[in-house]
Design an enzyme around this catalytic site. Structure first.
Site, PDB file in Angstrom:
ATOM      1  N   PHE A   1       0.931  -9.723  13.746  1.00 35.54           N
ATOM      2  CA  PHE A   1       0.118  -9.187  12.648  1.00 35.54           C
ATOM      3  C   PHE A   1       0.954  -8.747  11.439  1.00 35.54           C
ATOM      4  O   PHE A   1       0.459  -8.698  10.322  1.00 35.54           O
ATOM      5  CB  PHE A   1      -0.722  -7.999  13.133  1.00 35.54           C
ATOM      6  CG  PHE A   1      -1.552  -8.325  14.346  1.00 35.54           C
ATOM      7  CD1 PHE A   1      -2.135  -9.572  14.479  1.00 35.54           C
ATOM      8  CD2 PHE A   1      -1.740  -7.388  15.359  1.00 35.54           C
ATOM      9  CE1 PHE A   1      -2.902  -9.893  15.592  1.00 35.54           C
ATOM     10  CE2 PHE A   1      -2.500  -7.703  16.472  1.00 35.54           C
ATOM     11  CZ  PHE A   1      -3.081  -8.951  16.599  1.00 35.54           C
ATOM     12  N   THR A   2       2.183  -8.364  11.677  1.00 37.03           N
ATOM     13  CA  THR A   2       3.024  -7.961  10.550  1.00 37.03           C
ATOM     14  C   THR A   2       3.581  -9.201   9.852  1.00 37.03           C
ATOM     15  O   THR A   2       3.571 -10.305  10.406  1.00 37.03           O
ATOM     16  CB  THR A   2       4.190  -7.062  11.019  1.00 37.03           C
ATOM     17  OG1 THR A   2       4.922  -7.775  12.015  1.00 37.03           O
ATOM     18  CG2 THR A   2       3.686  -5.755  11.585  1.00 37.03           C
TER      19      THR A   2
ATOM     20  N   GLY B   1      -1.497  -5.561  -6.152  1.00 41.80           N
ATOM     21  CA  GLY B   1      -1.012  -5.875  -7.498  1.00 41.80           C
ATOM     22  C   GLY B   1      -0.177  -4.730  -8.041  1.00 41.80           C
ATOM     23  O   GLY B   1       0.816  -4.948  -8.753  1.00 41.80           O
TER      24      GLY B   1
ATOM     25  N   GLU C   1      -5.225  -9.692 -13.859  1.00 39.24           N
ATOM     26  CA  GLU C   1      -6.629  -9.934 -14.203  1.00 39.24           C
ATOM     27  C   GLU C   1      -6.893 -11.374 -14.632  1.00 39.24           C
ATOM     28  O   GLU C   1      -8.014 -11.680 -15.027  1.00 39.24           O
ATOM     29  CB  GLU C   1      -7.058  -9.001 -15.354  1.00 39.24           C
ATOM     30  CG  GLU C   1      -7.042  -7.552 -14.970  1.00 39.24           C
ATOM     31  CD  GLU C   1      -7.696  -6.645 -16.000  1.00 39.24           C
ATOM     32  OE1 GLU C   1      -8.184  -7.139 -17.027  1.00 39.24           O
ATOM     33  OE2 GLU C   1      -7.704  -5.432 -15.755  1.00 39.24           O
TER      34      GLU C   1
ATOM     35  N   SER D   1      -2.822  -9.825  -8.552  1.00 31.87           N
ATOM     36  CA  SER D   1      -3.533  -8.979  -7.585  1.00 31.87           C
ATOM     37  C   SER D   1      -4.522  -9.816  -6.798  1.00 31.87           C
ATOM     38  O   SER D   1      -5.186 -10.698  -7.358  1.00 31.87           O
ATOM     39  CB  SER D   1      -4.297  -7.870  -8.320  1.00 31.87           C
ATOM     40  OG  SER D   1      -5.207  -7.246  -7.438  1.00 31.87           O
TER      41      SER D   1
ATOM     42  N   HIS E   1     -10.956  -9.522  -7.322  1.00 28.71           N
ATOM     43  CA  HIS E   1     -10.184 -10.403  -8.211  1.00 28.71           C
ATOM     44  C   HIS E   1     -10.471 -11.888  -7.950  1.00 28.71           C
ATOM     45  O   HIS E   1     -11.296 -12.222  -7.121  1.00 28.71           O
ATOM     46  CB  HIS E   1      -8.699 -10.050  -8.106  1.00 28.71           C
ATOM     47  CG  HIS E   1      -8.381  -8.750  -8.790  1.00 28.71           C
ATOM     48  ND1 HIS E   1      -7.430  -8.624  -9.790  1.00 28.71           N
ATOM     49  CD2 HIS E   1      -8.913  -7.518  -8.650  1.00 28.71           C
ATOM     50  CE1 HIS E   1      -7.393  -7.380 -10.212  1.00 28.71           C
ATOM     51  NE2 HIS E   1      -8.277  -6.686  -9.539  1.00 28.71           N
TER      52      HIS E   1
ATOM     53  N   ARG F   1      17.573  -7.721   5.391  1.00 32.22           N
ATOM     54  CA  ARG F   1      17.044  -8.542   6.490  1.00 32.22           C
ATOM     55  C   ARG F   1      16.406  -9.862   6.038  1.00 32.22           C
ATOM     56  O   ARG F   1      16.592 -10.893   6.675  1.00 32.22           O
ATOM     57  CB  ARG F   1      16.022  -7.701   7.269  1.00 32.22           C
ATOM     58  CG  ARG F   1      15.322  -8.397   8.430  1.00 32.22           C
ATOM     59  CD  ARG F   1      16.178  -8.440   9.663  1.00 32.22           C
ATOM     60  NE  ARG F   1      16.609  -7.134  10.119  1.00 32.22           N
ATOM     61  CZ  ARG F   1      15.948  -6.366  10.997  1.00 32.22           C
ATOM     62  NH1 ARG F   1      14.787  -6.768  11.478  1.00 32.22           N
ATOM     63  NH2 ARG F   1      16.439  -5.213  11.391  1.00 32.22           N
TER      64      ARG F   1
ATOM     65  N   ASN G   1       8.398   0.264   1.251  1.00 33.35           N
ATOM     66  CA  ASN G   1       7.740  -0.668   2.154  1.00 33.35           C
ATOM     67  C   ASN G   1       6.454  -1.139   1.479  1.00 33.35           C
ATOM     68  O   ASN G   1       5.458  -0.416   1.455  1.00 33.35           O
ATOM     69  CB  ASN G   1       7.428  -0.039   3.508  1.00 33.35           C
ATOM     70  CG  ASN G   1       6.815  -1.080   4.441  1.00 33.35           C
ATOM     71  OD1 ASN G   1       6.493  -2.197   4.005  1.00 33.35           O
ATOM     72  ND2 ASN G   1       6.651  -0.735   5.698  1.00 33.35           N
TER      73      ASN G   1
ATOM     74  N   ARG H   1       5.219  -4.285   2.145  1.00 31.39           N
ATOM     75  CA  ARG H   1       4.931  -5.548   2.833  1.00 31.39           C
ATOM     76  C   ARG H   1       3.437  -5.747   3.088  1.00 31.39           C
ATOM     77  O   ARG H   1       2.733  -4.805   3.451  1.00 31.39           O
ATOM     78  CB  ARG H   1       5.665  -5.596   4.176  1.00 31.39           C
ATOM     79  CG  ARG H   1       7.150  -5.754   4.029  1.00 31.39           C
ATOM     80  CD  ARG H   1       7.840  -5.843   5.365  1.00 31.39           C
ATOM     81  NE  ARG H   1       7.537  -4.693   6.203  1.00 31.39           N
ATOM     82  CZ  ARG H   1       8.418  -4.114   7.021  1.00 31.39           C
ATOM     83  NH1 ARG H   1       9.641  -4.587   7.102  1.00 31.39           N
ATOM     84  NH2 ARG H   1       8.070  -3.097   7.753  1.00 31.39           N
TER      85      ARG H   1
HETATM   86  C1  LIG Z   1      -4.052  -5.390 -15.149  1.00 29.78           C
HETATM   87  C2  LIG Z   1      -3.990  -4.874 -13.736  1.00 29.78           C
HETATM   88  N1  LIG Z   1      -2.777  -4.581 -13.215  1.00 29.78           N
HETATM   89  C3  LIG Z   1      -2.651  -4.121 -11.967  1.00 29.78           C
HETATM   90  C4  LIG Z   1      -3.760  -3.932 -11.154  1.00 29.78           C
HETATM   91  C5  LIG Z   1      -3.564  -3.391  -9.771  1.00 29.78           C
HETATM   92  O1  LIG Z   1      -3.912  -4.299  -8.772  1.00 29.78           O
HETATM   93  P1  LIG Z   1      -4.260  -3.754  -7.310  1.00 29.78           P
HETATM   94  O2  LIG Z   1      -5.644  -3.196  -7.361  1.00 29.78           O
HETATM   95  O3  LIG Z   1      -4.168  -4.964  -6.444  1.00 29.78           O
HETATM   96  O4  LIG Z   1      -3.260  -2.727  -6.960  1.00 29.78           O
HETATM   97  C6  LIG Z   1      -5.042  -4.202 -11.651  1.00 29.78           C
HETATM   98  C7  LIG Z   1      -6.193  -3.962 -10.802  1.00 29.78           C
HETATM   99  O5  LIG Z   1      -7.314  -4.265 -11.054  1.00 29.78           O
HETATM  100  C8  LIG Z   1      -5.149  -4.679 -12.980  1.00 29.78           C
HETATM  101  O6  LIG Z   1      -6.350  -4.930 -13.511  1.00 29.78           O
END
Ligand SMILES: Cc1ncc(COP(=O)(O)O)c(C=O)c1O
Length: 389
Positions: A27-28, A55, A161, A182, A187, A218, A246, A248
């Site tokens: 799973f990891t 994101g 976005e 993201s 999204h 690693r 971390n 990941r």
């Molecule tokens: C322009 C932008 N950057 C970063 C993010 C952050 O993404 P996440 O929600 O996956 O952390 C978003 C989230 O909607 C975003 O619109």
């Protein structure tokens, strides 16, 4: 709800992918994540992809990596040019690493950074520009890249976005030294939580990989430019070279990402059809300022700013939308400097940010989905017609 802000994009394939991971017992982060990284990078014609758990984490790892470059690293106190409208975690890593923000207004047509103000924003301390393509609409990335190259600046593109948008055939999320994506639920593609960093720079690739996982060696190959292997395997196994995190992702996210990526072109095509309908319904109506497409948008959602010259009442519009069961929200995060958190920031605005403030005070967006929205958009049009008199 009649017209939701967000809609699921998963089908049987994603559920099967989850079951594939369950059956594997692993799973990891492992082979599914690695395969998704390769496939995602190939889709964007970029050599390197590093998947992370959001994101926001992609942004954090990207900014951090630039502080550990061997040549010309960022240092605290350096200045960064940013647009006034983006998501909070576009900015937070910049603050956390001690950078000073020069906040530039957005262009009212595109809602992206107004590139005509870059010269004014530039100071001898400027080291980087962070363009963000808002809600699917490409920023003026070619001009930004040229400006950055001319002045020796890094570009870190927050493309969270605008997956699958492009300018003259080149995809957004490929213009920066580092580029983030993201895969949050709402999204373009979703792994529920997840993100990716794309880069063409091998050193940055290794830095992000190490920063993603505790700052250790690693996951790095033996010939990594970041360090020289010790002969002692015992110590080499647990060797830390960077103050990392971390970040990941899980195998489940890698596996579902692979299925979602296969569907991305078809989903983008449907979103663009909805976008064309939205434009045909609202373009030319002076009551509404809608986002003007620059390049080819991936149509994340549809923005509407009530024209201040028309004396419209946004609260009345919101009430009508609620009554009609239509979801709406603030445009990304609104004008960032209006949030309490900026008290912790070292920043200056370049001018007064009138457009970002107008988007904040008179704007909102409704969702776009990977299915036909004809009835929803027609109702939106009828509701706004009635509410905007
Ligand atoms: C322009 C932008 N950057 C970063 C993010 C952050 O993404 P996440 O929600 O996956 O952390 C978003 C989230 O909607 C975003 O619109």
């Amino acid at each position: 709800m009649f017209y939701e802000l967000t809609a699921p994009t998963w089908g049987d394939e994603e559920i099967a992918a989850l079951q594939r991971v369950v059956a594997s017992g692993r799973f990891t982060m492992a082979d599914e994540v690695a395969a998704f990284e390769r496939e995602f990078a190939a889709y964007f014609d970029m050599p390197y992809g590093v998947m992370v758990n959001s994101g926001s984490s992609a942004n954090l790892a990207s900014v951090a990596a630039l502080f550990y470059k061997a040549d010309r690293p960022l240092v605290p106190g350096d200045e960064v040019i940013v647009p006034a409208i983006s998501w909070a975690t576009t900015y937070h890593p910049l603050q956390q690493y001690g950078l000073k923000l020069r906040v530039v207004d957005v262009d009212l047509d595109t809602l992206n950074i107004d590139v005509r103000q870059l010269e004014t924003a530039l100071t001898p301390r400027t080291r980087m520009i962070v363009p963000v393509s808002i809600l699917g609409n490409p920023a003026h990335l070619e001009e930004i890249r040229d400006f950055a190259d001319h002045h020796g600046l890094y570009v870190f593109e927050d493309n969270c976005e605008s997956m699958d948008a492009s300018i003259n055939g080149r995809k957004t999320g490929t213009f920066g030294e580092l580029n983030s994506f993201s895969f949050f639920f709402s999204h373009h593609i979703s792994t529920m939580e997840g993100g990716m960093v794309l880069t063409a720079d091998r050193e940055l690739y290794h830095l992000v990989k190490s920063l993603r996982a505790h700052g250790w060696t690693r996951d790095l190959p033996a010939d990594s430019p970041l360090y020289k292997r010790w002969p002692n395997q015992h110590f080499e196994q647990y060797r830390f070279i960077l103050p990392g995190y971390n970040l990941r992702p899980l195998e489940f996210s890698g596996a579902t990402g692979r299925e979602q990526l296969k569907k991305l072109p078809a989903m983008t095509a449907v979103r663009r059809q909805n976008h064309a309908l939205f434009r045909s319904l609202f373009e030319g109506d002076e009551r509404f300022i809608i986002q003007k497409e620059h390049g080819t948008s991936s149509a994340f959602s549809f923005t509407i700013i009530l024209n201040p010259a028309k004396g419209l009442d946004r609260e009345a519009v919101f009430a009508a939308l609620r009554e009609a069961d239509i979801g709406f929200r603030v445009i990304t995060g609104g004008c960032f400097t209006r949030h309490d958190v900026v008290r912790y920031y070292d920043y200056e605005t370049v001018g007064d940010l009138p457009n970002a403030n107008l988007a904040h005070d008179a704007g909102f967006f409704v969702g776009n989905h990977a299915f036909d929205l004809t009835p929803q958009l027609q109702k939106l049009r009828a509701v706004l017609d009635q509410a905007c008199v």
